[in-house]
Structures are given as structure tokens and as C-alpha cells.
Design a protein around this motif. Structure first.
Motif, PDB file in Angstrom:
ATOM      1  N   MET A   1      74.793  21.771 -43.890  1.00 22.14           N
ATOM      2  CA  MET A   1      74.894  23.144 -43.617  1.00 22.14           C
ATOM      3  C   MET A   1      75.160  23.898 -45.005  1.00 22.14           C
ATOM      4  O   MET A   1      75.663  23.608 -45.573  1.00 22.14           O
ATOM      5  CB  MET A   1      76.113  23.180 -42.597  1.00 22.14           C
ATOM      6  CG  MET A   1      76.444  24.400 -41.900  1.00 22.14           C
ATOM      7  SD  MET A   1      75.532  24.443 -40.577  1.00 22.14           S
ATOM      8  CE  MET A   1      75.663  26.128 -40.141  1.00 22.14           C
ATOM      9  N   SER A   2      74.459  25.074 -45.019  1.00 18.39           N
ATOM     10  CA  SER A   2      74.685  26.057 -45.921  1.00 18.39           C
ATOM     11  C   SER A   2      75.996  26.669 -45.940  1.00 18.39           C
ATOM     12  O   SER A   2      76.751  26.948 -45.147  1.00 18.39           O
ATOM     13  CB  SER A   2      73.631  26.959 -46.157  1.00 18.39           C
ATOM     14  OG  SER A   2      73.921  27.940 -46.972  1.00 18.39           O
ATOM     15  N   ASP A   3      76.577  27.116 -47.230  1.00 16.76           N
ATOM     16  CA  ASP A   3      77.972  27.705 -47.339  1.00 16.76           C
ATOM     17  C   ASP A   3      77.741  29.299 -47.513  1.00 16.76           C
ATOM     18  O   ASP A   3      78.679  29.784 -47.908  1.00 16.76           O
ATOM     19  CB  ASP A   3      78.704  27.010 -48.232  1.00 16.76           C
ATOM     20  CG  ASP A   3      78.185  27.048 -49.598  1.00 16.76           C
ATOM     21  OD1 ASP A   3      76.954  27.185 -49.945  1.00 16.76           O
ATOM     22  OD2 ASP A   3      78.910  27.014 -50.711  1.00 16.76           O
ATOM     23  N   LEU A   4      76.450  29.463 -47.434  1.00 15.89           N
ATOM     24  CA  LEU A   4      76.094  30.957 -47.445  1.00 15.89           C
ATOM     25  C   LEU A   4      76.618  31.782 -46.312  1.00 15.89           C
ATOM     26  O   LEU A   4      76.399  31.270 -45.166  1.00 15.89           O
ATOM     27  CB  LEU A   4      74.629  31.172 -48.081  1.00 15.89           C
ATOM     28  CG  LEU A   4      74.152  30.318 -49.097  1.00 15.89           C
ATOM     29  CD1 LEU A   4      72.407  30.568 -49.176  1.00 15.89           C
ATOM     30  CD2 LEU A   4      74.738  31.184 -50.289  1.00 15.89           C
ATOM     31  N   PRO A   5      76.988  33.133 -46.523  1.00 10.28           N
ATOM     32  CA  PRO A   5      77.604  33.787 -45.446  1.00 10.28           C
ATOM     33  C   PRO A   5      76.185  34.289 -44.806  1.00 10.28           C
ATOM     34  O   PRO A   5      74.965  34.385 -45.144  1.00 10.28           O
ATOM     35  CB  PRO A   5      78.127  35.209 -46.140  1.00 10.28           C
ATOM     36  CG  PRO A   5      77.384  35.225 -47.465  1.00 10.28           C
ATOM     37  CD  PRO A   5      76.976  33.797 -47.860  1.00 10.28           C
ATOM     38  N   CYS A   6      76.391  34.620 -43.351  1.00 12.36           N
ATOM     39  CA  CYS A   6      75.540  35.004 -42.433  1.00 12.36           C
ATOM     40  C   CYS A   6      75.259  36.638 -42.926  1.00 12.36           C
ATOM     41  O   CYS A   6      76.046  37.256 -43.395  1.00 12.36           O
ATOM     42  CB  CYS A   6      75.927  35.073 -40.984  1.00 12.36           C
ATOM     43  SG  CYS A   6      75.871  33.346 -40.457  1.00 12.36           S
ATOM     44  N   GLU A  13      71.503  33.457 -40.075  1.00  8.28           N
ATOM     45  CA  GLU A  13      71.926  32.489 -40.913  1.00  8.28           C
ATOM     46  C   GLU A  13      71.082  31.784 -41.999  1.00  8.28           C
ATOM     47  O   GLU A  13      71.474  30.950 -42.909  1.00  8.28           O
ATOM     48  CB  GLU A  13      72.246  31.261 -40.005  1.00  8.28           C
ATOM     49  CG  GLU A  13      71.086  30.531 -39.455  1.00  8.28           C
ATOM     50  CD  GLU A  13      71.630  29.515 -38.150  1.00  8.28           C
ATOM     51  OE1 GLU A  13      70.599  28.624 -37.811  1.00  8.28           O
ATOM     52  OE2 GLU A  13      72.744  29.679 -37.918  1.00  8.28           O
ATOM     53  N   TYR A  22      72.975  38.477 -52.375  1.00  4.41           N
ATOM     54  CA  TYR A  22      72.409  37.739 -51.065  1.00  4.41           C
ATOM     55  C   TYR A  22      71.171  38.552 -50.410  1.00  4.41           C
ATOM     56  O   TYR A  22      71.237  39.834 -50.404  1.00  4.41           O
ATOM     57  CB  TYR A  22      73.489  37.445 -50.143  1.00  4.41           C
ATOM     58  CG  TYR A  22      74.539  36.895 -50.550  1.00  4.41           C
ATOM     59  CD1 TYR A  22      74.408  35.310 -50.942  1.00  4.41           C
ATOM     60  CD2 TYR A  22      75.922  36.935 -50.787  1.00  4.41           C
ATOM     61  CE1 TYR A  22      75.429  34.315 -51.435  1.00  4.41           C
ATOM     62  CE2 TYR A  22      76.960  36.090 -51.263  1.00  4.41           C
ATOM     63  CZ  TYR A  22      76.420  34.656 -51.490  1.00  4.41           C
ATOM     64  OH  TYR A  22      77.463  34.023 -52.005  1.00  4.41           O
TER      65      TYR A  22
END
Length: 113
Positions: A1-6, A13, A22
């Protein structure tokens, strides 16, 4: 699972980092990485159709006829909904409407009573 924000625009996502930004590949929205840290700290504010701030336990009035998905029922204009609960997601409000039952509403279709 990525820790990047939506994505803040379309809630996708599938975002990725590109330098100091981003990027969302679905809607092409770009935003700075430092803005994410600031946005997390801000409290989420839900407003009704006319701009009033809503809170848990408020009473609201429906301002537009709303079809109930999966049913032939309609929530009529002027229906009062008591004791709302604010939630995260597509629909901002969880409530119970007499004659229909448990339901999720969008804040853009209600006004504070």
C-alpha cells in the motif's frame, strides 16, 4: 500500500510524486508536497448549500427532491432530518429519515434548520 495521499480534486488513489509535486494521472491535478502536511492539520469543515457550518446533531432541511437509489421512494423538498452525523466520504451526512430509513446525504442538498 502506498503512503502517498489521495488526489484532493478527484480522490484518486493512483497519485505519484514528481519532484516537489504530487500528480494525479486521472484528472491531471498537481499540488505541492508541502501543502499535504498543512491540509492534514486543518479540521474538516462541512457546509450546507447556503454556507452554514454543519455539526453532529444538527437538524437540516432537504432543498431538492432526492431519488432514493434502489427504490421508487423520493425524499421531498422540505423534509426535516434531525440528529445528523457527519462522516468522511462521498456523502457527508449519515441520518435516519422517517418513512425511508438510514441514508447518506450530500451537504450540498440540505440547509441548516
Amino acid at each position: 500500500m502506498s503512503d502517498l495521499p489521495c488526489c484532493p480534486k478527484c480522490n484518486s488513489e493512483y497519485t505519484y510524486a514528481d519532484g516537489e509535486l504530487y500528480v494525479c494521472p486521472e484528472c491531471a491535478h498537481e499540488w505541492p508536497r508541502q501543502a499535504v502536511a498543512e491540509a492534514v492539520e486543518e479540521a474538516r469543515v462541512v457546509r450546507d448549500a447556503v454556507g452554514n457550518v454543519l455539526a453532529d446533531g444538527d437538524t437540516v432541511t432537504v432543498i431538492k427532491d432526492l431519488k432514493v437509489k434502489g427504490s421508487s421512494s423520493v425524499v421531498k423538498v422540505g423534509t426535516k432530518v434531525k440528529n445528523i452525523r457527519l462522516v468522511d466520504g462521498d456523502h457527508d451526512i449519515d441520518c435516519r429519515i422517517d418513512g425511508i430509513g438510514q441514508m447518506g446525504l450530500k451537504s450540498e442538498f440540505v440547509k441548516k434548520a
